[in-house]
Design a protein around this motif. Structure first.
Motif, PDB file in Angstrom:
ATOM      1  N   UNK A  62     -14.487  -4.124   6.969  1.00  0.00           N
ATOM      2  CA  UNK A  62     -13.777  -5.272   7.532  1.00  0.00           C
ATOM      3  C   UNK A  62     -13.391  -6.312   6.482  1.00  0.00           C
ATOM      4  N   UNK A  63     -13.582  -5.998   5.208  1.00  0.00           N
ATOM      5  CA  UNK A  63     -13.245  -6.941   4.138  1.00  0.00           C
ATOM      6  C   UNK A  63     -11.935  -6.610   3.436  1.00  0.00           C
ATOM      7  N   UNK A  64     -11.142  -5.707   4.027  1.00  0.00           N
ATOM      8  CA  UNK A  64      -9.880  -5.307   3.407  1.00  0.00           C
ATOM      9  C   UNK A  64      -8.920  -6.493   3.435  1.00  0.00           C
ATOM     10  N   UNK A  75      -6.100   5.439  13.046  1.00  0.00           N
ATOM     11  CA  UNK A  75      -4.681   5.243  13.383  1.00  0.00           C
ATOM     12  C   UNK A  75      -4.263   3.817  13.070  1.00  0.00           C
ATOM     13  N   UNK A  76      -5.098   2.840  13.399  1.00  0.00           N
ATOM     14  CA  UNK A  76      -4.747   1.448  13.126  1.00  0.00           C
ATOM     15  C   UNK A  76      -4.550   1.219  11.624  1.00  0.00           C
ATOM     16  N   UNK A  77      -5.417   1.792  10.812  1.00  0.00           N
ATOM     17  CA  UNK A  77      -5.297   1.650   9.356  1.00  0.00           C
ATOM     18  C   UNK A  77      -3.999   2.300   8.878  1.00  0.00           C
ATOM     19  N   UNK A  78      -3.726   3.505   9.326  1.00  0.00           N
ATOM     20  CA  UNK A  78      -2.488   4.181   8.942  1.00  0.00           C
ATOM     21  C   UNK A  78      -1.277   3.388   9.425  1.00  0.00           C
ATOM     22  N   UNK A 110      -5.492  -7.190   3.614  1.00  0.00           N
ATOM     23  CA  UNK A 110      -4.278  -6.453   3.957  1.00  0.00           C
ATOM     24  C   UNK A 110      -3.047  -7.007   3.264  1.00  0.00           C
ATOM     25  N   UNK A 111      -3.016  -8.299   2.979  1.00  0.00           N
ATOM     26  CA  UNK A 111      -1.889  -8.856   2.227  1.00  0.00           C
ATOM     27  C   UNK A 111      -1.863  -8.274   0.817  1.00  0.00           C
ATOM     28  N   UNK A 112      -3.043  -8.148   0.217  1.00  0.00           N
ATOM     29  CA  UNK A 112      -3.140  -7.550  -1.117  1.00  0.00           C
ATOM     30  C   UNK A 112      -2.692  -6.082  -1.083  1.00  0.00           C
ATOM     31  N   UNK A 113      -3.135  -5.353  -0.078  1.00  0.00           N
ATOM     32  CA  UNK A 113      -2.749  -3.943   0.053  1.00  0.00           C
ATOM     33  C   UNK A 113      -1.229  -3.837   0.164  1.00  0.00           C
TER      34      UNK A 113
END
Length: 120
Positions: free
Chosen positions: A91-93, A2-5, A95-98
Motif C-alpha cells: 500500500x506504499x506505492x 486487475x486494479x494494479x494492471x 502511483x504518481x511516481x510510477x
C-alpha cells in the motif's frame, strides 16, 4: 491484480500513439512499435508484481537500484539493456511516481516526430 494492471494501463495508454499487446505472455505497451513498459505478476514464479520500464542506460539503472532497492530491481531479460522493475506490491506505492517513470520510458522509446510534436 486487475486494479494494479488497470492503473498501469491508464498511465501507459494516455500517452500518444501507445498500444497494448501481449508479449511473452505479459501485458506490454508499445509506442511506434517499440516497447516501453511491461506489467509482470509472478513472472516465472518470482512472486513479484512489477512494471518494467526503460532507463537512460546502465548508469541510471545502477543509481536507481542503489538509491531505492525496495522500489527498484533488475528485471529478468531486460536488465542488460538498462531497464528496471518498479515494485507495485503493498500500500506504499507512489502511483504518481510510477506514472512518471512510465512516461519517461515512453519518451525514451518514442520517435523524434512525437517528441518534437510536444511529447506527452
Amino acid at each position: 491484480m486487475i486494479e494494479v494492471l488497470d492503473r498501469i494501463r491508464q498511465a501507459a495508454l494516455e500517452l500518444p500513439e501507445t498500444e497494448e499487446r501481449v508479449s511473452h505472455g505479459q501485458p506490454t505497451f508499445f509506442v511506434a512499435g517499440k516497447q516501453f513498459a511491461q506489467f509482470r505478476d509472478n513472472h516465472h514464479g518470482d512472486g513479484k508484481t512489477v512494471v518494467c520500464v526503460r532507463t537512460s542506460g546502465l548508469d541510471e539503472q545502477a543509481m536507481l537500484l542503489e538509491s531505492d532497492p525496495e522500489t527498484y530491481s533488475k528485471p529478468a531479460y531486460f536488465h542488460s539493456s538498462g531497464w528496471v522493475s518498479i515494485n507495485l506490491a503493498g500500500d506504499k506505492v507512489d502511483w504518481d511516481h510510477v506514472a512518471d517513470r512510465i512516461a519517461e520510458s515512453w519518451e525514451l522509446a518514442a520517435p523524434r516526430r512525437l517528441l518534437e510534436a510536444g511529447g506527452r
